[in-house]
Scaffold this motif. Structure first.
Motif, PDB file in Angstrom:
ATOM      1  N   GLN A 228       0.729  12.513 -13.739  1.00 24.43           N
ATOM      2  CA  GLN A 228       0.129  11.269 -13.289  1.00 24.43           C
ATOM      3  C   GLN A 228      -0.873  11.552 -12.185  1.00 24.43           C
ATOM      4  N   LEU A 229      -2.058  11.024 -12.335  1.00 25.04           N
ATOM      5  CA  LEU A 229      -3.101  11.148 -11.314  1.00 25.04           C
ATOM      6  C   LEU A 229      -3.471   9.741 -10.859  1.00 25.04           C
ATOM      7  N   ILE A 230      -4.185   9.701  -9.757  1.00 25.03           N
ATOM      8  CA  ILE A 230      -4.590   8.382  -9.250  1.00 25.03           C
ATOM      9  C   ILE A 230      -6.105   8.310  -9.212  1.00 25.03           C
ATOM     10  N   ASP A 231      -6.632   7.291  -9.844  1.00 30.61           N
ATOM     11  CA  ASP A 231      -8.053   6.977  -9.802  1.00 30.61           C
ATOM     12  C   ASP A 231      -8.270   6.058  -8.608  1.00 30.61           C
ATOM     13  N   ILE A 232      -9.136   6.451  -7.702  1.00 26.60           N
ATOM     14  CA  ILE A 232      -9.332   5.633  -6.498  1.00 26.60           C
ATOM     15  C   ILE A 232     -10.783   5.181  -6.428  1.00 26.60           C
ATOM     16  N   TYR A 233     -10.991   3.894  -6.197  1.00 23.87           N
ATOM     17  CA  TYR A 233     -12.356   3.374  -6.079  1.00 23.87           C
ATOM     18  C   TYR A 233     -12.800   3.516  -4.644  1.00 23.87           C
ATOM     19  N   THR A 234     -13.738   4.445  -4.402  1.00 21.35           N
ATOM     20  CA  THR A 234     -14.099   4.786  -3.024  1.00 21.35           C
ATOM     21  C   THR A 234     -15.437   4.177  -2.658  1.00 21.35           C
ATOM     22  N   GLY A 235     -15.516   2.859  -2.785  1.00 20.11           N
ATOM     23  CA  GLY A 235     -16.736   2.201  -2.338  1.00 20.11           C
ATOM     24  C   GLY A 235     -17.793   2.061  -3.407  1.00 20.11           C
ATOM     25  N   ASP A 236     -18.181   3.186  -4.055  1.00 22.12           N
ATOM     26  CA  ASP A 236     -19.216   3.058  -5.071  1.00 22.12           C
ATOM     27  C   ASP A 236     -18.832   3.703  -6.406  1.00 22.12           C
ATOM     28  N   ALA A 237     -17.752   4.494  -6.441  1.00 27.24           N
ATOM     29  CA  ALA A 237     -17.380   5.140  -7.690  1.00 27.24           C
ATOM     30  C   ALA A 237     -15.885   5.412  -7.724  1.00 27.24           C
ATOM     31  N   TRP A 238     -15.419   5.617  -8.944  1.00 28.08           N
ATOM     32  CA  TRP A 238     -14.024   6.010  -9.112  1.00 28.08           C
ATOM     33  C   TRP A 238     -13.891   7.499  -8.889  1.00 28.08           C
ATOM     34  N   GLU A 239     -12.892   7.884  -8.156  1.00 25.77           N
ATOM     35  CA  GLU A 239     -12.627   9.307  -7.953  1.00 25.77           C
ATOM     36  C   GLU A 239     -11.184   9.568  -8.352  1.00 25.77           C
ATOM     37  N   LEU A 240     -10.994  10.730  -8.964  1.00 24.88           N
ATOM     38  CA  LEU A 240      -9.655  11.062  -9.420  1.00 24.88           C
ATOM     39  C   LEU A 240      -8.983  11.991  -8.422  1.00 24.88           C
ATOM     40  N   PHE A 241      -7.759  11.649  -8.050  1.00 23.63           N
ATOM     41  CA  PHE A 241      -7.012  12.503  -7.111  1.00 23.63           C
ATOM     42  C   PHE A 241      -5.683  12.900  -7.735  1.00 23.63           C
ATOM     43  N   ASP A 242      -5.309  14.138  -7.427  1.00 19.40           N
ATOM     44  CA  ASP A 242      -4.020  14.613  -7.916  1.00 19.40           C
ATOM     45  C   ASP A 242      -3.037  14.589  -6.746  1.00 19.40           C
ATOM     46  N   PRO A 243      -2.074  13.667  -6.761  1.00 24.44           N
ATOM     47  CA  PRO A 243      -1.189  13.552  -5.588  1.00 24.44           C
ATOM     48  C   PRO A 243      -0.306  14.777  -5.389  1.00 24.44           C
ATOM     49  N   THR A 244      -0.071  15.576  -6.395  1.00 26.27           N
ATOM     50  CA  THR A 244       0.799  16.736  -6.182  1.00 26.27           C
ATOM     51  C   THR A 244       0.049  17.884  -5.540  1.00 26.27           C
ATOM     52  N   THR A 245      -1.236  18.038  -5.856  1.00 21.88           N
ATOM     53  CA  THR A 245      -1.993  19.147  -5.260  1.00 21.88           C
ATOM     54  C   THR A 245      -2.890  18.679  -4.150  1.00 21.88           C
ATOM     55  N   GLY A 246      -3.197  17.380  -4.143  1.00 17.33           N
ATOM     56  CA  GLY A 246      -4.096  16.864  -3.132  1.00 17.33           C
ATOM     57  C   GLY A 246      -5.553  17.071  -3.482  1.00 17.33           C
ATOM     58  N   LYS A 247      -5.806  17.578  -4.691  1.00 14.10           N
ATOM     59  CA  LYS A 247      -7.184  17.905  -5.055  1.00 14.10           C
ATOM     60  C   LYS A 247      -7.912  16.693  -5.612  1.00 14.10           C
ATOM     61  N   LYS A 248      -9.238  16.703  -5.421  1.00 20.44           N
ATOM     62  CA  LYS A 248     -10.078  15.613  -5.883  1.00 20.44           C
ATOM     63  C   LYS A 248     -10.787  16.058  -7.163  1.00 20.44           C
ATOM     64  N   GLY A 249     -11.018  15.139  -8.050  1.00 21.92           N
ATOM     65  CA  GLY A 249     -11.723  15.454  -9.304  1.00 21.92           C
ATOM     66  C   GLY A 249     -10.754  15.804 -10.413  1.00 21.92           C
ATOM     67  N   ILE A 250     -11.320  15.801 -11.642  1.00 24.16           N
ATOM     68  CA  ILE A 250     -10.459  16.080 -12.796  1.00 24.16           C
ATOM     69  C   ILE A 250     -10.071  17.553 -12.796  1.00 24.16           C
ATOM     70  N   PRO A 251      -8.795  17.878 -12.902  1.00 27.33           N
ATOM     71  CA  PRO A 251      -8.402  19.285 -12.983  1.00 27.33           C
ATOM     72  C   PRO A 251      -9.037  19.920 -14.224  1.00 27.33           C
ATOM     73  N   SER A 252      -9.226  21.235 -14.195  1.00 25.52           N
ATOM     74  CA  SER A 252      -9.855  21.876 -15.352  1.00 25.52           C
ATOM     75  C   SER A 252      -8.907  21.810 -16.537  1.00 25.52           C
ATOM     76  N   ARG A 253      -9.510  21.771 -17.753  1.00 29.77           N
ATOM     77  CA  ARG A 253      -8.749  21.691 -18.999  1.00 29.77           C
ATOM     78  C   ARG A 253      -7.697  20.588 -18.941  1.00 29.77           C
ATOM     79  N   PHE A 254      -8.142  19.401 -18.619  1.00 30.98           N
ATOM     80  CA  PHE A 254      -7.208  18.299 -18.474  1.00 30.98           C
ATOM     81  C   PHE A 254      -7.510  17.258 -19.540  1.00 30.98           C
ATOM     82  N   LEU A 255      -6.505  16.946 -20.341  1.00 28.65           N
ATOM     83  CA  LEU A 255      -6.686  15.952 -21.376  1.00 28.65           C
ATOM     84  C   LEU A 255      -6.298  14.589 -20.811  1.00 28.65           C
ATOM     85  N   LEU A 256      -7.296  13.718 -20.598  1.00 27.03           N
ATOM     86  CA  LEU A 256      -7.032  12.368 -20.099  1.00 27.03           C
ATOM     87  C   LEU A 256      -6.373  11.563 -21.204  1.00 27.03           C
ATOM     88  N   TRP A 257      -5.159  11.139 -20.961  1.00 25.68           N
ATOM     89  CA  TRP A 257      -4.402  10.479 -22.026  1.00 25.68           C
ATOM     90  C   TRP A 257      -4.589   8.968 -21.950  1.00 25.68           C
TER      91      TRP A 257
END
Lengths: 516, 329
Positions: A228-257
Motif C-alpha cells: 500500500q502506498l499513499i498518493d498525496i496531493y501536494t498543492g499542484d500535483a499528486w505525489e506517491l509516497f511509500d510509508p514503509t521506506t519513506g521514499k517519494k515517487g513510484i518505486p522501480s518495477r512497480f505494478l500499480l494495481w
C-alpha cells in the motif's frame, strides 16, 4: 540456343528479383523498424502476477469483486485469466477503475479464486498522476488523549516544513521510522494501520490523500499482501509516497494495481476474505511480445504475422516454415551436386521424423524398422502376391513393427523408442518395397547406395531444420521463404554441370586429351 | 565380385574431377542442360505416352510401316490372362514385356518349349503357372514406373545375327541412336559382360561401344569409363566390329522422328537375321552415357543441327546423308 532461351528467361529473372527484393525488404523492415530480433531467440522478462483470493462462503449466493489493473503506458498486459471453478467471471470498467467480478449461485466452505495477469515492459515511474485538485478533506477527530498527541505531532511537523510537499515528506519520513517515535507509537495503539493513520494525520493538516495499491516486480514473491502506498496531493500535483521506506515517487518495477478510495476486494456471501499476491518472473521470446505492444498492432504487417495465431497453430507453422529450406537442400543435392535419393522428397519426411525422435535414436529406429521390414518382405516375396495387396501387407507389417518397437522400448524404459510412430508408415512401407525390388534386380549394393544417399540428405535437412537459429529466423521472418522460392526458381533453369558429372565425364575429357 | 567392387572404390578415391572448362571444351552435355534445353524444349509432354507405353509405340510403328518385332498379343486385364496361354498355344519362342517398363525390367524371353514346359535362353525352366504369374505381376504394375497398372505385350522373338558373336556375354545387344530434330547425331551399343552379370547396364560393367555414324563401325569402347580395345571376356578386338545394314539402322531410327514427333529422341534398334533392323523401343529421355561410349560430347553436334535451316523439309534419307557426312568419325 542461348539467345532464344535467355530471351524467354527474362520474365523469370524479373520475378525472382521481385521475390528476393520483397523478401529482403520485409525482413529489413521488421528487423529495423519493429525491432524483431534477427538472430538468437532474444527474450524479454514477463511477470506472472497472481492474486489469490480466499474466503469462507456462507452457503448463499456469492459475489466477489476484485479491483484489477489496466493496460497503461508503464506496462502491457500480455494475458489475463481467472481460475475459479464453478464461478462465472466478468470484467467491468467502472468509474473507480477496472474490476473482475466472480459470482456463483451458492457456495459453502473455503473458497479459492485466482486471478492471473501476465505483464511485460514494466518500466515503472511513468504513470501520469495529474488530476483535478481534490477537495480539502474533513479534519478527523481522535478520541482523547490521542487527539492531543496527534495535534502536537502535526504541529511540530508543520513547524519544520515550508509547504504541503515538505510536510508530507517529513511526515512520511517519521512514519517510516515510527518505532523510534513515541507519539506515533501511541497513536498506533488507536489505529494500528500505518497507512490509514498517515492519511488521518495528513487530513488534520488539510492535505488530500488517497490509497494506492500495487505489486513490486523487483523479485519473485509468494503469497504476500499487496503493498500500500499513499498518493498525496501536494498543492499542484499528486505525489506517491511509500510509508514503509519513506521514499517519494513510484518505486522501480512497480505494478500499480488500484488507486482511489474503493476497496480492493469485496465479498458478498462470504467471510474472512483475504487477497495475497505472488510474482514470478519468466522469459518470453521478444518477437511474441512485439505484437502485443499496442502502438504496433495497428500496422497491417502484423495482421499477417503468424504470431497472431493461437499457440497450437503457431507450433504447426514453426515446422512448416522450415520445409522450404529442406526443399532447397534437396534441389541443391539433386541438381547441383547430382546425388541420387530414393524418393524425391523422402529425405524431408525422414528429417521431420528425426525432429521428433532426435537424430541417433531416429536412425536406429529407422534401421531396425527397414531391416525387419526387408526380412519379412523377403519371406512375402515367396508368396507371389500382387502389387497392391503386397504394399498393403507391407503397411500392416510396418504398423506391427512400430507397435513391437514401442512396447519393447517401453518395457525397457526407453522413451525414445516409443516415438517410432512419428515415422510416416506409408513412406516406410513403400521404401521397403522399392528397396527389396531394387535388391533383387540391382543388388544390395545399389540399395545401400540409394539408402545412404537418402539418409545423407535427410541428416543434412535434419541438421538444418533443427538448428535453433535457423528455425527462429525462418519462423520470425517467413518472408525469407520468398527468397528461397526465388533461389529455387533460379535453380530450376540452371543448365550448368552437376558436381558428379565433373567426375563422371572426367575419363572422357582425359581420353580426348590423350588422343590429341 | 565384391572384391572387384572394393578395388574399384579404392581406385576411385579420392574422386577425380574434371574442370568445368574442359567439359565445356569437349562439348559434354550435362543432365541439367539435357533436361532444360533439349528434353523440355523439344519434347512435347503430351507425346510422352507414345514412347512410355510400348503398346502405343508398336501400334504407331505399324501404321507408319516402321519395322518392329511382330506382335503376338496384348493383355490388358487380369481376366484375359488365361487367354494369353491360348495365344501361345502354338508358340515355342516369344517375349513377354511390360508395356510401361523401364531399363529392361520384367522382360521374359522364352526360347524353347517342351510340351507344357518353357525354357529361358539360359536354360532355366518356366512352368505355365510361372508364365501366368509373370503376366499378372506385369498387369499389377510391378515393373512400371510408379507402380501404375500396366499391360503385358507378347512379341515374336528376334532371330539374332551372328554380328555380335564374341562381343556379348549374354543376349544380343541393341543399338541406341540419338535422333535430334530428325537427324541422327550419335550411336552406341551396350554389350553385356561377365562383370555386368549379362546386363546391358554400363554402371554394372557392360561395355559401351561408340559407333561411327558414317560407317557403322565401332569407333571407341569403354568399360567402367575406361577406354578398351578388346572385349574383356572374349578378347575379340572391337575394330573388327561393323554393324551390317547400317544405313537401314539409321533410316528407321530417323523415321521415328516423323512417327513420334519428339525432337530429342533415343531409338533402340535391333538387328533381326531375317527381317533386318527393327525398332525395339523409343525413349523420350535418352541418357548421357552415349557420350562416354563415344568419347565425345554431344553438345557441338546438337548445336550444329540447331543451326540448320529447318524451314525447308528434308526427307529422312536426306537427313541420314547429312548426318553421315557431318558426323563421320
Amino acid at each position: 540456343m542461348s539467345s532464344s532461351s535467355s530471351g524467354k528467361k527474362w520474365p523469370l529473372y524479373l520475378g525472382v528479383a521481385f521475390l528476393v527484393l520483397l523478401g529482403s525488404w520485409s525482413i529489413y523492415k521488421k528487423a529495423t523498424v519493429y525491432g524483431y530480433s534477427l538472430t538468437q531467440r532474444a527474450q524479454e522478462p514477463v511477470w506472472l502476477v497472481e492474486a489469490a483470493i480466499s474466503f469462507r462462503a456462507d452457503g448463499e449466493p456469492v459475489k466477489v469483486s476484485l479491483a484489477v489493473p489496466k493496460d497503461s503506458s508503464a506496462f502491457h498486459i500480455l494475458d489475463e485469466k481467472s481460475i475459479a471453478p464453478g464461478y462465472s467471471v466478468s470484467l467491468q470498467e467502472q468509474d473507480s477503475g477496472r474490476r473482475a467480478i466472480w459470482s456463483k449461485r451458492s457456495a459453502e466452505g473455503p473458497q479459492k479464486i485466482f486471478y492471473r495477469l501476465d505483464v511485460f515492459d514494466a518500466v515503472g515511474g511513468q504513470v501520469l498522476l495529474q488530476q483535478d485538485p481534490p477537495p480539502t478533506p474533513n479534519k478527523p477527530r481522535f478520541e482523547e488523549p490521542y487527539n492531543t498527541t496527534a495535534l502536537d505531532l502535526v504541529a511540530s511537523i508543520h513547524e519544520r516544513s515550508a509547504d504541503d510537499d515538505s510536510f508530507a515528506s517529513e511526515l512520511i519520513r517519521q512514519i517510516s521510522q515510527y518505532k523510534r517515535n513515541e507519539a506515533l507509537q501511541t497513536l498506533l495503539e488507536l489505529d494500528p494501520d500505518l497507512v490509514s493513520l498517515t492519511r488521518k494525520l495528513l487530513a488534520l493538516e488539510g492535505i488530500p490523500s488517497r490509497l494506492t495499491r500495487g505489486v513490486s516486480l523487483e523479485k519473485d514473491s509468494r503469497l504476500e499482501p499487496m503493498r500500500q502506498l499513499i498518493d498525496i496531493y501536494t498543492g499542484d500535483a499528486w505525489e506517491l509516497f511509500d510509508p514503509t521506506t519513506g521514499k517519494k515517487g513510484i518505486p522501480s518495477r512497480f505494478l500499480l494495481w488500484q488507486r482511489g478510495e474503493s476497496s480492493l476486494l469485496d465479498v458478498e456471501g462470504g467471510r474472512g476474505s483475504k487477497v495475497s499476491v505472488s510474482v514470478i518472473q519468466k522469459a518470453r521470446p521478444t518477437n511474441e511480445l512485439i505484437l502485443k505492444r499496442k502502438d504496433l498492432t495497428e500496422s497491417a504487417l502484423w495482421d499477417l504475422s503468424v504470431y497472431t495465431l493461437p499457440i497450437k497453430e503457431q507450433n504447426v507453422f514453426k515446422k512448416l516454415f522450415v520445409i522450404p529450406l529442406g526443399a532447397l537442400i534437396v534441389v541443391i543435392v539433386r541438381n547441383l551436386i547430382g546425388f541420387k535419393t530414393s524418393g524425391t522428397f523422402m529425405p524431408i519426411l525422414l528429417a521431420l521424423a528425426f525432429l521428433e525422435t532426435k537424430l541417433l535414436p531416429g536412425l536406429i529406429i529407422l534401421f531396425v524398422m527397414i531391416a525387419a521390414g526387408l526380412g519379412i518382405r523377403s519371406y512375402l516375396s515367396k508368396l507371389n502376391l500382387l502389387l497392391v495387396p503386397r504394399i498393403s501387407v507391407g503397411i500392416i507389417v510396418v504398423i506391427f513393427i512400430m507397435a513391437a518397437m514401442s512396447i519393447i522400448s517401453f518395457k525397457m524404459g526407453l522413451e525414445t523408442g516409443m516415438r517410432v510412430t512419428f515415422f510416416p508408415m506409408i513412406i516406410i512401407a513403400w521404401t521397403i518395397e522399392r528397396m527389396s525390388i531394387a535388391a533383387e534386380e540391382q543388388g544390395i549394393r545399389e540399395v545401400l547406395i540409394q539408402l545412404g544417399g537418402s539418409l545423407f540428405v535427410a541428416v543434412i535437412v535434419y541438421l538444418t531444420m533443427s538448428n535453433k537459429h535457423i528455425t527462429h529466423f525462418m519462423y520470425a521472418f517467413p518472408e525469407a521463404n520468398l527468397i528461397i522460392l526465388g533461389i529455387i526458381l533460379l535453380l530450376g533453369v540452371y543448365t550448368g554441370y552437376r558436381l558428379t558429372e565433373l567426375h563422371r565425364f572426367q575419363p572422357l575429357v582425359e581420353n580426348t586429351k590423350k588422343g590429341e | 565380385m565384391n572384391i572387384d567392387w572394393l578395388k574399384r572404390l579404392k581406385e576411385s578415391f579420392p574422386p577425380k574431377l574434371a574442370s568445368v572448362r574442359s567439359l565445356r571444351q569437349d562439348g559434354v552435355l550435362g543432365m541439367n542442360t539435357r533436361n532444360h534445353a533439349y528434353i523440355q524444349a523439344y519434347n512435347d509432354r503430351k507425346l510422352y505416352p507414345i514412347v512410355d507405353d510400348k503398346t502405343q509405340t508398336k501400334k504407331l510403328a505399324i501404321r507408319h510401316k516402321i519395322p518392329t518385332p511382330d506382335l503376338i498379343g496384348i493383355i490388358n486385364f487380369q481376366h484375359q490372362v488365361p487367354s494369353a496361354l491360348e495365344l501361345l498355344k502354338n508358340k515355342s519362342e516369344f517375349v513377354i514385356k511390360p508395356a510401361k517398363g523401364s531399363a529392361g525390367k520384367g522382360i521374359l524371353v522364352i526360347s524353347k518349349r517342351e510340351g507344357d514346359l518353357y525354357f529361358k535362353p539360359s536354360g532355366a525352366k518356366v512352368t505355365k503357372a510361372d508364365l501366368t504369374r509373370h503376366i499378372s505381376n506385369i498387369l499389377s504394375g510391378l515393373y512400371s514406373l510408379g507402380g501404375v497398372t500396366d499391360s503385358a505385350m507378347i512379341e515374336e522373338i528376334i532371330q539374332f545375327t551372328d554380328t555380335f558373336d564374341g562381343y556379348s556375354y549374354q543376349g544380343v545387344p541393341d543399338i541406341r541412336i540419338i535422333v535430334f530434330k530428325g537427324y541422327p547425331v550419335m550411336a552406341m551399343s551396350r554389350l553385356s559382360t561377365e562383370a555386368s552379370d549379362g546386363k546391358a547396364n554400363l554402371h554394372q560393367g557392360a561395355v559401351g561401344v561408340g559407333i561411327d555414324l558414317a560407317t557403322g563401325r565401332a569407333r571407341y569402347a569403354v568399360q567402367f569409363d575406361q577406354s578398351i580395345k578388346r572385349h574383356p571376356d572374349t578378347g575379340k578386338p572391337f575394330d573388327q566390329l561393323k554393324i551390317p545394314l547400317w544405313d537401314e539402322h539409321l533410316l528407321i531410327a530417323t523415321r521415328c522422328y516423323e512417327m513420334a514427333g519428339l525432337g530429342y529422341l533415343g531409338a533402340d534398334v535391333v538387328l533381326d537375321r531375317v527381317r533386318g533392323p527393327l525398332i525395339l523401343e523409343l525413349n523420350a529421355r535418352p541418357g548421357l552415357a552415349i557420350q562416354t561410349a563415344n568419347g565425345l560430347g554431344l553438345q557441338s553436334r546438337l548445336s550444329r543441327i540447331e543451326s540448320l535451316d529447318h524451314e525447308t523439309p528434308r526427307t529422312p534419307e536426306e537427313r541420314v546423308d547429312f548426318s553421315k557426312k557431318e558426323f563421320a568419325a
